[in-house]
Write a protein that holds these residues in place. Structure first.
Motif, PDB file in Angstrom:
ATOM      1  N   ALA A 493     -12.836  32.216  -8.186  1.00 27.92           N
ATOM      2  CA  ALA A 493     -12.880  33.509  -8.252  1.00 27.92           C
ATOM      3  C   ALA A 493     -12.548  33.973  -6.864  1.00 27.92           C
ATOM      4  O   ALA A 493     -11.752  35.148  -6.745  1.00 27.92           O
ATOM      5  CB  ALA A 493     -14.197  34.003  -8.475  1.00 27.92           C
ATOM      6  N   LEU A 494     -13.064  33.537  -5.805  1.00 25.94           N
ATOM      7  CA  LEU A 494     -12.573  33.926  -4.561  1.00 25.94           C
ATOM      8  C   LEU A 494     -11.181  33.847  -4.154  1.00 25.94           C
ATOM      9  O   LEU A 494     -10.495  34.524  -3.672  1.00 25.94           O
ATOM     10  CB  LEU A 494     -13.736  33.470  -3.299  1.00 25.94           C
ATOM     11  N   GLY A 495     -10.813  32.299  -4.770  1.00 23.89           N
ATOM     12  CA  GLY A 495      -9.410  32.171  -4.471  1.00 23.89           C
ATOM     13  C   GLY A 495      -8.297  33.019  -5.116  1.00 23.89           C
ATOM     14  O   GLY A 495      -7.467  33.577  -4.726  1.00 23.89           O
ATOM     15  N   LEU A 496      -8.806  33.625  -6.352  1.00 24.20           N
ATOM     16  CA  LEU A 496      -8.126  34.702  -7.060  1.00 24.20           C
ATOM     17  C   LEU A 496      -8.047  35.871  -6.427  1.00 24.20           C
ATOM     18  O   LEU A 496      -6.849  36.459  -6.248  1.00 24.20           O
ATOM     19  CB  LEU A 496      -8.534  34.674  -8.591  1.00 24.20           C
ATOM     20  N   ALA A 497      -8.967  36.326  -6.022  1.00 28.50           N
ATOM     21  CA  ALA A 497      -9.302  37.627  -5.272  1.00 28.50           C
ATOM     22  C   ALA A 497      -8.527  37.592  -3.943  1.00 28.50           C
ATOM     23  O   ALA A 497      -7.795  38.486  -3.829  1.00 28.50           O
ATOM     24  CB  ALA A 497     -10.690  37.951  -5.185  1.00 28.50           C
ATOM     25  N   ARG A 498      -8.921  36.546  -3.328  1.00 31.88           N
ATOM     26  CA  ARG A 498      -8.007  36.571  -2.029  1.00 31.88           C
ATOM     27  C   ARG A 498      -6.471  36.484  -2.112  1.00 31.88           C
ATOM     28  O   ARG A 498      -5.766  37.382  -1.164  1.00 31.88           O
ATOM     29  CB  ARG A 498      -8.237  35.326  -1.206  1.00 31.88           C
ATOM     30  N   THR A 499      -6.067  35.820  -3.255  1.00 34.91           N
ATOM     31  CA  THR A 499      -4.581  35.831  -3.367  1.00 34.91           C
ATOM     32  C   THR A 499      -4.038  37.092  -3.570  1.00 34.91           C
ATOM     33  O   THR A 499      -2.901  37.703  -3.088  1.00 34.91           O
ATOM     34  CB  THR A 499      -4.242  34.579  -4.627  1.00 34.91           C
ATOM     35  N   LEU A 500      -4.729  37.895  -4.800  1.00 37.20           N
ATOM     36  CA  LEU A 500      -4.334  39.236  -5.160  1.00 37.20           C
ATOM     37  C   LEU A 500      -4.198  40.104  -4.040  1.00 37.20           C
ATOM     38  O   LEU A 500      -3.514  41.102  -3.824  1.00 37.20           O
ATOM     39  CB  LEU A 500      -5.235  39.712  -6.189  1.00 37.20           C
TER      40      LEU A 500
END
Length: 730
Positions: A493-500
């Motif tokens: 979840a954090l990886g997705l958010a950071r990427t976006l």
């Protein structure tokens, strides 16, 4: 003033566990300080810190009082109505209390509390000599150390992390007599096992560090670490490169040696055909060597740290080279065999690997990710067909020998294999390079602080991969509980958010989550259908006819979307806290639930700027007040403001200010210039303050009341257009 003498405690052992050593040293140091403090013994700590090597734990304090201060005690006794009879003579209760205190009852003092007057025994005794207390201080500190697997040796009953061999205990120039773990204290330490195999007498605590350095032991871990870095860097520069010094590798090496000496080694350049990450991994993880790079690429040089100043460094280097060569040969074999198989061929094996019981095989997951990547790609200006093809190959290397041996090379190995896979020969050079790099970048960020995917295609794969993992995890009932998170949904979840956010991608997250869930839903239904079909076939063979049905899919609901969206937002609380955004600011933006996390990020930045304005607190409080008023309204509120009903000067001025602000603020809002929006809103403070000071909202006239409520609703909509600023209030 209390006399202070330096204190030295050294516990000599056999080689202590490498990874546990710093923690053991800190616990020993803290335990000694806590035990001294518990006894009221004054300590001058200065810049003292734990001292340790693989063979010793030490505490060196610049000043410790020679004795405790006076010990004052107060023991409460019975109340007067119990302690004395009608004639004022002591009862048995008072006599017993006095006898226990060792005094006559007439020597007792009196004190009062809420319940009345009572007897009390107060005593002052001289403090004990610190030397008399140190043996127990030492035993207490050792007993409190966190040793998960204590070791026993000999035929005695005590245990420690490793067998112990000597004990130094000095307070000032004097040895403090103490017994611990079968040892009797003294002043004899020991030097380096090979370069100074003799006792080292410590005359006084201040001599300790220097005396051991003379005996080829650097007991100060910071000094030892600095020496390692200096030695490694110098050795790397001597061969024309730059050493890779990772903190974890450095710390482990620091806990392996007492006298570090750098030794440069080499290996055959032919091994450099293997992905450098594999060679680096085996050097660091298995041999604790430091690779040497040049312009970011691995060279055939490496640096080892010997725990001795050898008279023949070349022989030491040859030993290191003999150790490293078989590991590199294995890596080269795995790499060559994987190249013969080819990345595309590896993909077929994924169908036999279960990803999760309800979600099917890894091949099923890859197919879902490929469909997501194909749908997302156009939004990032990426060719959809290339995105699909890259996604279909993104987990093929899980079937490779290289990843089987080095799991940390997931994606990295796939990148290198894609560059050489004949099955991808139809792609032009740029597309092939982009596809290969994206296979690696799909795993980014791999850990906290890691970079996000760099290329557009890599971002597509990284986003698609995490969307499927999150939707699949929630649909299959794998939401983390407590510390358990087997599918790493929090990290994803954090990886997705950071990427976006880090990529500035203004994507509709709820829409992406719906898309991912629909794909997962279909997979669950298919897996369930296959399971039922197999059960029906088994029953038919047994002579029983069952109807194969499909049921129990994970149909998406609004509650599912909210739960998944909130789960992702929860991961961002710590992320923004690290950037200096307070919980109130985070909650103010989260209350609006922006569809785009990049938009969420811009709003967070804007609300941070707004919160620093002098008008912010008053407007936040006002919006909170407005919200409370509007929630209590029964019936409808007029949609528009009637200018003819603006009777009070303050409400007319507020309505005029809101109207004047509307066009300018709305234009800034439309272009996402949230700082400008909030700056404009800050100008409303005088009118808002005047309104609440001079206007009765709940007027008796229904028309006036409705008009004022309509004005407040418009004001609240403006104040809450960027964030729910009422969260900034109290």
């Amino acid at each position: 003033m209390t006399d202070m003498h330096p204190l030295l405690i050294e516990l000599g052992t056999e080689e202590l566990p490498v990874k546990a050593l710093p923690g053991l040293a800190q616990a020993f140091f803290d335990g000694v300080l806590a035990a001294l403090d518990k006894r009221g013994i004054a300590v001058e700590r200065g810049d003292a810190r734990p001292l340790y090597t693989p063979r010793r734990l030490a505490v060196l304090l610049p000043g410790v009082a020679v004795e405790q201060p006076e010990q004052r005690s107060e023991v409460l006794g019975p109340y007067l109505n119990i302690a004395l009879d009608a004639e004022g003579q002591p009862t048995r209760a008072l006599q017993g209390f006095a006898a226990k205190a060792g005094v006559d009852w007439t020597a007792l003092a009196r004190t009062s509390d809420a319940k009345g007057e009572r007897f009390v025994h107060r005593a002052v005794t001289p403090g004990a000599r610190t030397a008399a207390l140190l043996p127990e201080v030492l035993r207490e500190a050792v007993a409190a150390m966190p040793i998960p697997k204590p070791m026993r040796w000999g035929d005695h009953g005590y245990a420690f992390a490793r067998p112990v061999h000597w004990l130094v205990l000095l307070h000032g120039d004097d040895v403090v007599d103490a017994a611990l773990l079968g040892l009797r204290s003294g002043r004899a330490s020991r030097g380096h096992r090979f370069m100074h195999d003799a006792p080292v007498d410590i005359a006084r605590p201040g001599d300790y560090v220097t005396a051991l350095e003379t005996a080829k032991v650097l007991v100060d871990a910071d000094a030892r670490r600095s020496r390692i870095v200096s030695e490694v860097q110098s050795a790397a520069q001597a061969v024309g490169g730059e050493a890779r010094i990772e903190p974890d590798n450095l710390e482990q090496v620091n806990c392996l040696v007492e006298w570090p000496e750098a030794v440069a080694g080499t290996f055959e350049a032919a091994f450099l055909a293997v992905p450098q990450e594999a060679l680096i991994a085996t050097m660091e993880a298995n041999q604790k060597f430091f690779p040497v790079l040049r312009d970011g690429r691995l060279t055939e040089h490496f640096i080892g740290i010997a725990n001795i100043a050898s008279t023949d460094p070349a022989e030491v280097a040859r030993g290191y080279e003999r150790v490293i060569r078989p590991r590199f040969a294995d890596a080269r074999f795995f790499f060559d065999e994987d190249l013969k198989q080819g990345l595309s061929a590896m993909n077929a094996g994924l169908a036999t690997v279960t990803y999760q019981a309800r979600l099917g095989s890894v091949a099923d997951k890859v197919a879902r990710v490929a469909a997501l990547a194909e749908a997302i790609a156009p939004q990032l200006g990426v060719d959809a067909a290339l995105a699909r093809r890259a996604a279909l190959l993104s987990k093929a290397d899980l079937q490779s020998r290289m990843v089987g041996e080095f799991p940390e090379l997931q994606g990295i190995a796939g990148r290198d294999y894609a560059k050489q896979d004949p099955a991808l020969a139809d792609l032009d050079s740029d597309d092939r390079t982009a596809l290969a790099n994206a296979i690696d970048e799909a795993w980014q960020p791999r850990f906290a602080g890691d970079d996000i995917a760099l290329s557009p295609l890599g971002k597509v794969l990284a986003i698609a991969e995490r969307l499927d993992t999150l939707a699949g995890g929630f649909a299959a009932g794998l939401k983390p509980t407590g510390n358990k998170d087997p599918f790493a949904l929090r990290r994803n979840a954090l990886g997705l958010a950071r990427t976006l956010i880090g990529s500035g991608l203004d994507l509709d997250l709820p829409a992406l989550l719906r898309l991912a869930w629909a794909s997962v839903d279909a997979s669950i239904a298919e897996v369930e259908a296959d399971r039922r079909e197999q059960a029906a076939e088994t029953a038919r063979r047994a002579g029983v006819v069952l109807e194969a049905q499909v049921e129990g899919s994970a149909a998406f609901t609004g509650a599912d979307l909210d739960a998944l969206y909130d789960f992702i937002l929860d991961r961002l609380k710590g992320y923004y806290a690290d950037r200096g955004a307070g919980v109130q600011q985070f909650n103010a933006v989260a209350a609006l639930r922006p569809a785009s996390l990049y938009d969420f990020d811009r709003r967070i930045d804007a609300i941070g700027t707004f919160a620093a304005l002098p008008e912010a607190a008053a407007l936040a409080a006002a919006n909170k007040r407005i919200g409370n008023i509007l929630r209590k309204v029964e019936g409808d509120i007029p949609a528009d403001i009637d200018p003819d009903l603006l009777r009070e000067p303050a409400e007319a001025a507020l309505a005029e200010a809101v109207a004047a602000l509307q066009a300018e603020a709305d234009a800034a809002l439309a272009r996402g210039d949230y700082v400008s929006v909030l700056t404009h809103l800050a100008r409303l403070r005088p009118q808002v303050d005047a309104f609440f000071d001079g206007v009765m909202v709940n007027a008796e006239d229904p028309a006036l009341r409705g008009n004022r409520l309509a004005l407040l609703r418009q004001l609240s909509a403006r104040l809450g257009s960027v964030a729910a600023i009422e969260h900034l209030s109290g």
